[in-house]
Design an enzyme around this catalytic site. Sequence first.
Site, PDB file in Angstrom:
ATOM      1  N   SER A   1      34.833   8.585  70.417  1.00  0.00           N
ATOM      2  CA  SER A   1      34.204   7.869  71.301  1.00  0.00           C
ATOM      3  C   SER A   1      33.138   7.013  70.901  1.00  0.00           C
ATOM      4  CB  SER A   1      33.449   8.899  72.343  1.00  0.00           C
ATOM      5  OG  SER A   1      32.497   8.449  72.945  1.00  0.00           O
TER       6      SER A   1
ATOM      7  N   HIS B   1      38.498   5.743  72.216  1.00  0.00           N
ATOM      8  CA  HIS B   1      37.842   6.221  73.185  1.00  0.00           C
ATOM      9  C   HIS B   1      36.682   5.630  73.966  1.00  0.00           C
ATOM     10  CE1 HIS B   1      37.578   9.688  76.510  1.00  0.00           C
ATOM     11  NE2 HIS B   1      36.356   9.457  76.313  1.00  0.00           N
TER      12      HIS B   1
ATOM     13  N   ASP C   1      33.764   5.123  77.024  1.00  0.00           N
ATOM     14  CA  ASP C   1      33.093   5.798  77.925  1.00  0.00           C
ATOM     15  C   ASP C   1      32.497   4.733  78.777  1.00  0.00           C
ATOM     16  OD1 ASP C   1      33.575   8.710  77.569  1.00  0.00           O
ATOM     17  OD2 ASP C   1      32.613   8.086  75.680  1.00  0.00           O
TER      18      ASP C   1
ATOM     19  N   MET D   1      30.420   3.871  82.133  1.00  0.00           N
ATOM     20  CA  MET D   1      29.625   4.726  83.125  1.00  0.00           C
ATOM     21  C   MET D   1      28.742   3.695  84.104  1.00  0.00           C
ATOM     22  SD  MET D   1      28.035   6.991  80.143  1.00  0.00           S
ATOM     23  CE  MET D   1      28.906   8.330  79.377  1.00  0.00           C
TER      24      MET D   1
ATOM     25  N   HIS E   1      38.080   5.949  79.589  1.00  0.00           N
ATOM     26  CA  HIS E   1      37.499   6.899  80.413  1.00  0.00           C
ATOM     27  C   HIS E   1      36.358   6.382  81.276  1.00  0.00           C
ATOM     28  CE1 HIS E   1      35.114  11.115  80.382  1.00  0.00           C
ATOM     29  NE2 HIS E   1      35.651  10.791  81.622  1.00  0.00           N
TER      30      HIS E   1
ATOM     31  N   MET F   1      33.872   6.621  84.366  1.00  0.00           N
ATOM     32  CA  MET F   1      33.134   7.614  84.849  1.00  0.00           C
ATOM     33  C   MET F   1      32.360   6.827  85.754  1.00  0.00           C
ATOM     34  SD  MET F   1      32.066   9.675  81.489  1.00  0.00           S
ATOM     35  CE  MET F   1      32.540   8.392  80.380  1.00  0.00           C
TER      36      MET F   1
ATOM     37  N   MET G   1      36.757  17.771  80.843  1.00  0.00           N
ATOM     38  CA  MET G   1      35.376  17.821  80.125  1.00  0.00           C
ATOM     39  C   MET G   1      34.846  18.978  79.774  1.00  0.00           C
ATOM     40  SD  MET G   1      34.670  14.238  80.263  1.00  0.00           S
ATOM     41  CE  MET G   1      33.134  14.716  79.668  1.00  0.00           C
TER      42      MET G   1
ATOM     43  N   ASP H   1      37.073  16.480  75.722  1.00  0.00           N
ATOM     44  CA  ASP H   1      35.876  15.581  75.748  1.00  0.00           C
ATOM     45  C   ASP H   1      34.650  16.200  75.822  1.00  0.00           C
ATOM     46  OD1 ASP H   1      34.592  13.195  75.440  1.00  0.00           O
ATOM     47  OD2 ASP H   1      35.343  12.242  77.415  1.00  0.00           O
TER      48      ASP H   1
HETATM   49  C1  DX5 Z   1      30.560  11.847  77.811  1.00  0.00           C
HETATM   50  C2  DX5 Z   1      31.628  11.399  77.305  1.00  0.00           C
HETATM   51  C3  DX5 Z   1      32.101  11.544  75.972  1.00  0.00           C
HETATM   52  C4  DX5 Z   1      31.009  11.640  74.955  1.00  0.00           C
HETATM   53  C5  DX5 Z   1      31.782  12.328  73.779  1.00  0.00           C
HETATM   54  O1  DX5 Z   1      30.059  11.619  79.073  1.00  0.00           O
HETATM   55  O2  DX5 Z   1      32.851  11.209  78.198  1.00  0.00           O
HETATM   56  O3  DX5 Z   1      33.360  10.966  75.467  1.00  0.00           O
HETATM   57  O4  DX5 Z   1      30.700  10.488  74.595  1.00  0.00           O
HETATM   58  O5  DX5 Z   1      30.808  12.370  72.558  1.00  0.00           O
HETATM   59  P1  DX5 Z   1      30.131  13.493  71.924  1.00  0.00           P
HETATM   60  O6  DX5 Z   1      31.368  13.880  71.193  1.00  0.00           O
HETATM   61  O7  DX5 Z   1      29.116  13.183  71.171  1.00  0.00           O
HETATM   62  O8  DX5 Z   1      29.991  14.760  72.728  1.00  0.00           O
HETATM   63 ZN    ZN Z   2      34.668  10.405  77.416  1.00  0.00          ZN
END
Ligand code: DX5
Ligand code: ZN
Length: 224
Positions: free
Chosen positions: A10, A35, A37, A39, A68, A70, A139, A177
């Site tokens: 990620s 990956h 993320d 948001m 991903h 969110m 998650m 994740d």
């Molecule tokens: C959290 C994300 C994850 C996160 C993983 O909201 O979806 O992908 O960044 O990072 P680590 O491995 O640092 O928990």
């Molecule tokens: Zn993620």
Amino acid sequence: MSRKIYLSPSILAADFSRLGEEIQKALEAGADMIHFDVMDGVFVPNISFGIPVIESLRKSISAVFDIHLMISEPEKYIKDFAKAGGDILTFHIETTSHAHRVISMIKDEGKKVGVAVNPATPILMIKDILDQIDVLLVMSVNPGFSGQRFIPSVLKKIKEAHLLKVEGGHNFLIEVDGGLNLENSSEVITAGADILVLGAYTFTGNITENIKKIKKTIEKTIGK
Ligand code: DX5
Ligand code: ZN
């Protein structure tokens, strides 16, 4: 046939001033995909990055982009993330009352369908769509931030997902994740994970060494 475990670092934990370089390092060391993320500050209490960043990285990186989402109302943005270069588009089941519609939109774009569940969302919520998805993202932290601690009770949920997969004869991959590291990855794999997302673990310190070490742990766990 031997089992394949995929590594999906990620980038949330990467140095954004050298993002392309850090991604290349992770891929050269053996990461299988990247990956992203995304948001929106509404579904999760943080804002990260979006379409232009993915689009720009896509120009020089050919690896699988594991997106991903969110974000609330994912149906509004599926087309844009597909166009930007996403390969797997994962939305949260908590963000829509119309999962079928989102799944169809992703399939219409010719992309792989992922559905994600928060730690507090029961796997049964998505039981009826398991035959339509390519990836089930479980998650193991509350989404929003990198570097959080793995929630151990999620192990039970990974096992439950694996059982449903086997019993139903499904083909989806189980992606886990949040909070993964050298210590807890083995039990996550044993519980049934196929894809490991590693953020802080991958991008803190030496990326190449970190990937090599986790690959060794994977090999040991699956008995290669
Ligand atoms: C959290 C994300 C994850 C996160 C993983 O909201 O979806 O992908 O960044 O990072 P680590 O491995 O640092 O928990
Ligand atoms: Zn993620």
